[in-house]
Design an enzyme around this catalytic site. Structure first.
Site, short mmCIF file in Angstrom:
data_model
loop_
_atom_site.label_atom_id
_atom_site.label_comp_id
_atom_site.label_asym_id
_atom_site.label_seq_id
_atom_site.Cartn_x
_atom_site.Cartn_y
_atom_site.Cartn_z
N SER A 51 5.74 -37.79 22.92
CA SER A 51 7.00 -38.40 23.33
C SER A 51 6.87 -39.82 23.86
CB SER A 51 7.69 -37.55 24.39
OG SER A 51 6.99 -37.62 25.62
N TYR A 77 9.85 -38.93 20.00
CA TYR A 77 11.13 -38.52 20.56
C TYR A 77 11.20 -39.00 22.01
CZ TYR A 77 8.35 -34.71 22.54
OH TYR A 77 7.40 -33.98 23.21
#
Length: 126
Positions: free
Chosen positions: A25, A58
């Site tokens: 992430s 993400y």
């Protein structure tokens, strides 16, 4: 026809952390996510202005007001602390919707100081 359009962009933020051993992430200050309309767990593209690398991951929220941009997991090989990056998310919509669409853009300087927001990218002139 379906088009993929720029949804939100954080323009020229500075990487504050790069943690190879964190679970993937990119952690982003919640204020920055809000400004660009990017949701937690949303797919994002990161374009490293400093070294030219482009990668996808993400978004996860970092503490509001922290100015954190932390590239985590394997993506940490693509960005170092101090690198300038552009973070973008995209949305798909009909051709009709796309013709009226305006993205959420936030512009940064210095140590992740948000200077302004906009609903359009300026026209490039010669």
């Amino acid at each position: 026809m379906i088009r993929t359009m720029l949804q939100g962009k954080l323009h020229r933020v500075k990487v504050t952390q790069a943690d190879l051993h964190y679970e993937g992430s990119c952690a982003i200050d919640q204020d920055f996510l809000d400004a660009a309309g990017i949701l937690e767990n949303e797919a994002i593209d990161i374009w490293n202005v400093t070294n030219g690398k482009r990668f996808s991951t993400y978004a996860i929220a970092a503490e509001r007001g922290s100015r954190i941009i932390s590239v985590n997991g394997a993506a940490a090989h693509c960005a170092a602390v101090g690198d300038i990056v552009i973070i973008a998310s995209f949305v798909t919509m009909s051709d009709e919707e796309a013709r009226r669409w305006q993205p959420n853009v936030a512009y940064f300087e210095g140590d992740n100081e948000m200077k302004r927001t906009a609903k359009a990218i300026p026209v490039q002139v010669a």
